[in-house]
Design a protein around this motif. Sequence first.
Motif, PDB file in Angstrom:
ATOM      1  N   GLU A   1      75.420  15.605   8.383  1.00  0.00           N
ATOM      2  CA  GLU A   1      75.855  15.542   6.981  1.00  0.00           C
ATOM      3  C   GLU A   1      77.008  16.493   6.683  1.00  0.00           C
ATOM      4  OE1 GLU A   1      72.462  16.147   4.507  1.00  0.00           O
ATOM      5  OE2 GLU A   1      71.428  14.342   5.214  1.00  0.00           O
ATOM      6  N   LYS A   2      77.235  17.464   7.531  1.00  0.00           N
ATOM      7  CA  LYS A   2      78.332  18.411   7.328  1.00  0.00           C
ATOM      8  C   LYS A   2      79.690  17.857   7.779  1.00  0.00           C
ATOM      9  CE  LYS A   2      76.019  22.910   7.308  1.00  0.00           C
ATOM     10  NZ  LYS A   2      76.806  23.500   6.200  1.00  0.00           N
ATOM     11  N   TYR A   3      79.680  16.631   8.317  1.00  0.00           N
ATOM     12  CA  TYR A   3      80.922  15.981   8.747  1.00  0.00           C
ATOM     13  C   TYR A   3      81.225  14.802   7.828  1.00  0.00           C
ATOM     14  CZ  TYR A   3      80.651  18.799  12.975  1.00  0.00           C
ATOM     15  OH  TYR A   3      80.606  19.871  13.839  1.00  0.00           O
ATOM     16  N   ASN A   4      82.485  14.376   7.834  1.00  0.00           N
ATOM     17  CA  ASN A   4      82.907  13.318   6.910  1.00  0.00           C
ATOM     18  C   ASN A   4      82.608  11.905   7.407  1.00  0.00           C
ATOM     19  OD1 ASN A   4      83.961  15.049   4.919  1.00  0.00           O
ATOM     20  ND2 ASN A   4      85.855  15.319   6.104  1.00  0.00           N
ATOM     21  N   PHE A   5      82.222  11.774   8.668  1.00  0.00           N
ATOM     22  CA  PHE A   5      81.981  10.428   9.188  1.00  0.00           C
ATOM     23  C   PHE A   5      80.615   9.890   8.772  1.00  0.00           C
ATOM     24  CE2 PHE A   5      81.121  13.430  12.771  1.00  0.00           C
ATOM     25  CZ  PHE A   5      79.745  13.278  12.862  1.00  0.00           C
ATOM     26  N   GLN A   6      80.492   8.568   8.846  1.00  0.00           N
ATOM     27  CA  GLN A   6      79.235   7.876   8.594  1.00  0.00           C
ATOM     28  C   GLN A   6      78.701   7.337   9.933  1.00  0.00           C
ATOM     29  OE1 GLN A   6      77.793   7.741   5.500  1.00  0.00           O
ATOM     30  NE2 GLN A   6      79.517   9.069   4.905  1.00  0.00           N
ATOM     31  N   VAL A   7      77.418   7.556  10.197  1.00  0.00           N
ATOM     32  CA  VAL A   7      76.821   7.123  11.462  1.00  0.00           C
ATOM     33  C   VAL A   7      76.343   5.668  11.344  1.00  0.00           C
ATOM     34  CG1 VAL A   7      74.988   7.512  13.141  1.00  0.00           C
ATOM     35  CG2 VAL A   7      76.137   9.465  12.073  1.00  0.00           C
ATOM     36  N   LYS A   8      76.832   4.840  12.250  1.00  0.00           N
ATOM     37  CA  LYS A   8      76.423   3.433  12.286  1.00  0.00           C
ATOM     38  C   LYS A   8      75.224   3.227  13.226  1.00  0.00           C
ATOM     39  CE  LYS A   8      81.254   1.991  11.772  1.00  0.00           C
ATOM     40  NZ  LYS A   8      82.378   1.256  12.431  1.00  0.00           N
ATOM     41  N   ASN A   9      75.244   3.960  14.326  1.00  0.00           N
ATOM     42  CA  ASN A   9      74.175   3.839  15.311  1.00  0.00           C
ATOM     43  C   ASN A   9      74.157   5.090  16.165  1.00  0.00           C
ATOM     44  OD1 ASN A   9      72.038   2.655  16.684  1.00  0.00           O
ATOM     45  ND2 ASN A   9      73.090   0.671  16.849  1.00  0.00           N
ATOM     46  N   ARG A  10      73.068   5.284  16.895  1.00  0.00           N
ATOM     47  CA  ARG A  10      72.967   6.469  17.752  1.00  0.00           C
ATOM     48  C   ARG A  10      72.173   6.118  19.019  1.00  0.00           C
ATOM     49  NH1 ARG A  10      70.793  10.444  13.692  1.00  0.00           N
ATOM     50  NH2 ARG A  10      71.813   8.982  12.285  1.00  0.00           N
ATOM     51  N   TYR A  11      72.496   6.882  20.098  1.00  0.00           N
ATOM     52  CA  TYR A  11      71.865   6.635  21.389  1.00  0.00           C
ATOM     53  C   TYR A  11      71.638   7.968  22.086  1.00  0.00           C
ATOM     54  CZ  TYR A  11      74.460   2.343  20.321  1.00  0.00           C
ATOM     55  OH  TYR A  11      74.989   1.252  19.689  1.00  0.00           O
ATOM     56  N   ARG A  12      70.591   8.035  22.898  1.00  0.00           N
ATOM     57  CA  ARG A  12      70.360   9.208  23.733  1.00  0.00           C
ATOM     58  C   ARG A  12      71.258   9.098  24.960  1.00  0.00           C
ATOM     59  NH1 ARG A  12      67.907  13.584  21.467  1.00  0.00           N
ATOM     60  NH2 ARG A  12      66.407  12.839  19.923  1.00  0.00           N
ATOM     61  N   ALA A  13      72.004  10.147  25.233  1.00  0.00           N
ATOM     62  CA  ALA A  13      72.922  10.095  26.378  1.00  0.00           C
ATOM     63  C   ALA A  13      73.298  11.495  26.827  1.00  0.00           C
ATOM     64  CB  ALA A  13      74.196   9.336  26.002  1.00  0.00           C
ATOM     65  N   ARG A  14      73.290  11.731  28.158  1.00  0.00           N
ATOM     66  CA  ARG A  14      73.796  12.958  28.758  1.00  0.00           C
ATOM     67  C   ARG A  14      73.157  14.211  28.162  1.00  0.00           C
ATOM     68  NH1 ARG A  14      79.129  11.759  31.244  1.00  0.00           N
ATOM     69  NH2 ARG A  14      79.567   9.562  30.895  1.00  0.00           N
ATOM     70  N   GLY A  15      71.872  14.162  27.889  1.00  0.00           N
ATOM     71  CA  GLY A  15      71.189  15.311  27.312  1.00  0.00           C
ATOM     72  C   GLY A  15      71.639  15.617  25.904  1.00  0.00           C
ATOM     73  N   ALA A  16      72.171  14.603  25.217  1.00  0.00           N
ATOM     74  CA  ALA A  16      72.704  14.784  23.871  1.00  0.00           C
ATOM     75  C   ALA A  16      72.455  13.512  23.065  1.00  0.00           C
ATOM     76  CB  ALA A  16      74.200  15.097  23.952  1.00  0.00           C
ATOM     77  N   VAL A  17      73.112  13.403  21.922  1.00  0.00           N
ATOM     78  CA  VAL A  17      73.004  12.197  21.094  1.00  0.00           C
ATOM     79  C   VAL A  17      74.400  11.623  20.908  1.00  0.00           C
ATOM     80  CG1 VAL A  17      72.265  11.222  18.902  1.00  0.00           C
ATOM     81  CG2 VAL A  17      71.006  13.146  19.881  1.00  0.00           C
ATOM     82  N   LEU A  18      74.593  10.389  21.363  1.00  0.00           N
ATOM     83  CA  LEU A  18      75.872   9.715  21.192  1.00  0.00           C
ATOM     84  C   LEU A  18      75.855   8.980  19.851  1.00  0.00           C
ATOM     85  CD1 LEU A  18      78.600   8.856  22.345  1.00  0.00           C
ATOM     86  CD2 LEU A  18      77.437   6.964  23.509  1.00  0.00           C
ATOM     87  N   LEU A  19      76.847   9.276  19.025  1.00  0.00           N
ATOM     88  CA  LEU A  19      76.911   8.719  17.676  1.00  0.00           C
ATOM     89  C   LEU A  19      78.042   7.707  17.575  1.00  0.00           C
ATOM     90  CD1 LEU A  19      76.650  12.119  15.739  1.00  0.00           C
ATOM     91  CD2 LEU A  19      74.769  10.547  16.276  1.00  0.00           C
ATOM     92  N   ASP A  20      77.732   6.524  17.099  1.00  0.00           N
ATOM     93  CA  ASP A  20      78.748   5.514  16.780  1.00  0.00           C
ATOM     94  C   ASP A  20      79.058   5.686  15.299  1.00  0.00           C
ATOM     95  OD1 ASP A  20      80.408   3.350  16.652  1.00  0.00           O
ATOM     96  OD2 ASP A  20      78.822   1.844  16.768  1.00  0.00           O
TER      97      ASP A  20
END
Length: 325
Positions: free
Chosen positions: A10-29
Amino acid sequence: MEDKQELTIEKYNFQVKNRYRARGAVLLDTSEGPRLLREYDQIKSHFAFENQIKAHLAEQGMEMTDQALPNREGELVTEWESGEKYVVYQWFYGEDCDYRSRQGLSQAAKNLGCLHRNLKEMSKEPVKLEECLLTRYERHNRELKRVYGYMKEKKRKNEFELNALECFHEFYEKAETAGKRLAASSYFQKNGVASRDVCHGEYNYHNLILTKKGVATTNFERAAYGMQLLDLAYFFRKVMEKNGWNIEKGRAVLASYQSELPLEAEAYEFLSIVLSYPIKYWKLLNQYINGKKSWISNKNMEKLIGVREQEAAKAEFLREMAAGQ
């Protein structure tokens, strides 16, 4: 934890469309393109240096790296009172480098040459290297002898041990020869103790993304001052093992790298020395001695057979490489 991740986003200006678990992190579309959300604790000791490297590359025109992005307050690290810290990185749509494709390998090698050219002389003064390569080889050789002695003394030997012992002298001779050649190498004598240049540290096809705009380079967690040719040797060995030391593909990789950063004769010789060291054999024996001796995985047995089978093709390639200098 997931609540803090949501609050961080929420501290960023982008809107999240989808998310995936990847590389020990969270990949955000997101509406601004792909982003990667990671916990800061995983990278804190190296974070500032990575940012310095990526900023330097961006100044040189290489902007396709996983740069940390500031939140609306201009902070690269979002920290919460409960102690959690998160970082959001620029990420990329694309595919991993295809190590069997000559075009993909050429793109990756050219990108590495460009990366190295732009990371030369990042420090005004030479930085002492954490470990001398010759010291590392000498340690590896002592470890090889120790494992050999252990396996030889065993009364009942399993299939892995029998195979490893059968080819030990061949690989150990190559290890010793590589160490002697390294000690006499003019390139190593000039560059083996301190360096002003930065290496990626883990340049392989897993850390490259082929996009429509070109190659994106990610995961600089092992970046450090050092001999850049070790990056090239690491990448080269990985892809050549996957391609059975195919001479034409090897030539394509070297030519593509040198289109950005030509190699002098002493650098070529150093690369040949590093490639000649039987590091894969050492790794297998090191895993063996530090693991359970009563059970050897079929995968390690297959790797040992593969190393032995590829040795002739590797030796032929190194002869071609020496002749083509």
